[in-house]
Design a protein around this motif. Structure first.
Motif, PDB file in Angstrom:
ATOM      1  N   UNK A  86       0.621  -1.065   0.074  1.00 62.73           N
ATOM      2  CA  UNK A  86      -0.307  -0.032   0.303  1.00 62.73           C
ATOM      3  C   UNK A  86       1.531   1.324  -0.073  1.00 62.73           C
ATOM      4  N   UNK A  87       0.371   2.580  -0.187  1.00 62.02           N
ATOM      5  CA  UNK A  87       0.940   3.742   0.032  1.00 62.02           C
ATOM      6  C   UNK A  87       1.335   3.922   0.927  1.00 62.02           C
ATOM      7  N   UNK A  88       1.165   3.417   2.063  1.00 64.58           N
ATOM      8  CA  UNK A  88       1.662   4.181   3.332  1.00 64.58           C
ATOM      9  C   UNK A  88       1.740   3.432   4.413  1.00 64.58           C
ATOM     10  N   UNK A  89       2.783   2.200   3.427  1.00 67.51           N
ATOM     11  CA  UNK A  89       3.522   1.716   4.521  1.00 67.51           C
ATOM     12  C   UNK A  89       4.315   2.276   4.298  1.00 67.51           C
ATOM     13  N   UNK A  90       5.230   1.940   5.292  1.00 65.73           N
ATOM     14  CA  UNK A  90       7.181   2.441   5.863  1.00 65.73           C
ATOM     15  C   UNK A  90       7.990   2.956   4.935  1.00 65.73           C
ATOM     16  N   UNK A  91       8.784   3.700   4.716  1.00 60.53           N
ATOM     17  CA  UNK A  91       9.394   3.585   3.192  1.00 60.53           C
ATOM     18  C   UNK A  91      10.724   2.718   3.590  1.00 60.53           C
ATOM     19  N   UNK A  92      10.796   1.513   4.818  1.00 62.40           N
ATOM     20  CA  UNK A  92      11.732   1.044   4.476  1.00 62.40           C
ATOM     21  C   UNK A  92      10.779  -0.300   3.697  1.00 62.40           C
ATOM     22  N   UNK A  93       9.488  -0.455   3.368  1.00 60.76           N
ATOM     23  CA  UNK A  93       9.163  -1.138   2.282  1.00 60.76           C
ATOM     24  C   UNK A  93       9.223  -0.754   1.196  1.00 60.76           C
ATOM     25  N   UNK A  94       7.878   0.624   0.860  1.00 65.38           N
ATOM     26  CA  UNK A  94       8.139   1.523  -0.272  1.00 65.38           C
ATOM     27  C   UNK A  94       8.909   1.136  -0.524  1.00 65.38           C
ATOM     28  N   UNK A  95      10.203   2.264   0.045  1.00 63.21           N
ATOM     29  CA  UNK A  95      11.912   2.372  -0.875  1.00 63.21           C
ATOM     30  C   UNK A  95      12.067   1.348  -1.637  1.00 63.21           C
ATOM     31  N   UNK A  96      12.179  -0.084  -0.511  1.00 61.21           N
ATOM     32  CA  UNK A  96      12.546  -1.175  -0.991  1.00 61.21           C
ATOM     33  C   UNK A  96      12.672  -1.609  -2.377  1.00 61.21           C
ATOM     34  N   UNK A  97      10.546  -1.652  -2.226  1.00 60.55           N
ATOM     35  CA  UNK A  97       9.534  -2.010  -3.895  1.00 60.55           C
ATOM     36  C   UNK A  97       9.992  -1.397  -4.945  1.00 60.55           C
ATOM     37  N   UNK A  98       9.856   0.030  -5.280  1.00 62.09           N
ATOM     38  CA  UNK A  98      10.718   1.186  -5.494  1.00 62.09           C
ATOM     39  C   UNK A  98      12.300   0.503  -6.367  1.00 62.09           C
TER      40      UNK A  98
END
Length: 382
Positions: free
Chosen positions: A94-106
């Motif tokens: 989701x777009x409201x995850x912690x950046x540790x997840x969001x940035x890693x996925x990106x």
């Protein structure tokens, strides 16, 4: 000037008994845990005892607990290794995850060409499970779902059991960033068929720089950090023994005192909600943070009825009055951008008003909350 610390979602005060345990470890167990002599064996024995302790409380196997530098490393490790080693081609988050997840996925999308999908959110910030079911059924690619159990800004609690079932039915892997919930909620990993979760000691009155990943046995993941046989070959590097025993001590204290401390902190949150609504009636609660049943008892995220000019001085004013809180997660406090979480669920008009996260712990008092709300009330009238 009174000092009030209400930023416990960012980090917590270390328990006295944890400090004592770590001091003893630094003074007495200075051998390298990988050494075969008695000094090393003593340190290694204590590390394995800590691993068994954590596994016992979580109803997991000791081999499933891997010590890391914290939640960020654990999230990175699990997502990266899942793509590299398990042929994951799609990450659903989701777009409201912690950046540790969001940035890693990106980054994984750029490096490996995986498909990155975002589950829809309702107006409160909860994932739409019907949309998740659709995403899981879209194609035959190997999928990994990553959704945090307790949102670090809103406090929303997702239905882990329902998501586990959806993932199992679709033969997808499920990872959850549980940094805001391990140490604050009970877990039974024998009953909850989650594949991976992460934790950080400093969120439950332990030291910074230490956490762990739960990686279910026979997952197929291989080491991300190589160069030594530590952590049963899964994470190279000399173990920070003093931090590990500090993690163990804080973990034991968190769960042995969970019911009592949860009841106390819940009363504090309820008191804060009632007082701020009474003193500043126009206040709004972001996400479900104002709902005692659907959000964590440890935090509340409020939107205050101040204009843009007044908003600029709010955090500065609170700091001058000795009050520590946050306008978002501490991890993005150095950024000029606003909260990526609130940007997903609030309108432009709502975003123009200041939002603050107040987070509580066993060390807070009702008198501190009264003082804080008094300062906010005074500021609103100035």
């Amino acid at each position: 000037m009174q000092k009030v610390y209400l930023d416990n979602a960012a980090t917590t005060q270390v328990r006295d008994e944890v400090i004592t345990k770590m001091q003893d470890a630094l003074g007495s167990f200075y051998g390298n845990p990988s050494s075969t002599h008695s000094f090393g064996r003593s340190a290694k024995t204590a590390i394995e005892k800590a691993r068994k302790t954590i596994a016992k409380y979580l109803n997991a196997h000791p081999s499933e607990i891997i010590f890391t530098s914290g939640g960020t490393e654990a999230d990175n490790m699990i997502l990266r290794c899942a793509v590299r080693d398990l042929s994951v081609k799609t990450i659903i988050t989701s777009k409201i995850e912690h950046h540790a997840v969001l940035h890693t996925a990106e980054e994984l999308e750029k490096e490996y060409g995986i498909s990155l999908e975002f589950v829809d959110l309702d107006t409160f910030g909860n994932p739409d499970l019907n949309h998740l079911k659709v995403l899981l059924a879209e194609n035959d690619s190997k999928k990994l779902v990553s959704l945090m159990h307790v949102n670090n800004e809103l406090g929303n609690i997702i239905d882990i059991d329902k998501i586990c079932k959806l993932c199992k039915d679709a033969n997808a892997l499920f990872h959850s960033d549980t940094v805001q919930s391990v140490g604050h909620f009970n877990w039974d990993l024998g009953e909850t068929p989650i594949d991976f979760l992460t934790a950080a000691a400093h969120k439950f009155h332990g030291p910074k720089g230490i956490g762990f990943a739960f990686i279910r046995r026979n997952s197929g993941l291989k080491p991300l950090i190589v160069g030594g046989a530590q952590e049963r070959g899964f994470r190279a590097g000399t173990e920070p023994f003093h931090n590990i025993v500090g993690l163990e001590e804080s973990f034991i204290a968190a769960y042995d005192n969970l019911n009592e401390e949860k009841e106390y902190v819940t009363r504090l949150k309820k008191c804060f909600i009632e007082r701020i609504k009474n003193e500043i009636p126009e206040v709004e609660f972001n996400g479900l943070s104002g709902d005692l049943d659907q959000s964590t008892y440890t935090l509340v995220n409020v939107r205050l009825p101040f204009d843009a000019q007044k908003s600029l001085m709010l955090l500065f004013h609170l700091d001058l009055k000795g009050i520590a809180c946050s306008k978002g997660s501490a991890c993005q406090s150095g950024s000029s951008k606003g909260s990526h979480v609130l940007s997903e669920i609030l309108t432009d008009e709502e975003l123009a008003k200041p939002s603050l996260r107040f987070s509580f712990s066993k060390y807070n008092t009702k008198e501190e909350l009264d003082y804080t709300i008094g300062v906010l009330k005074e500021f609103s009238e100035s």
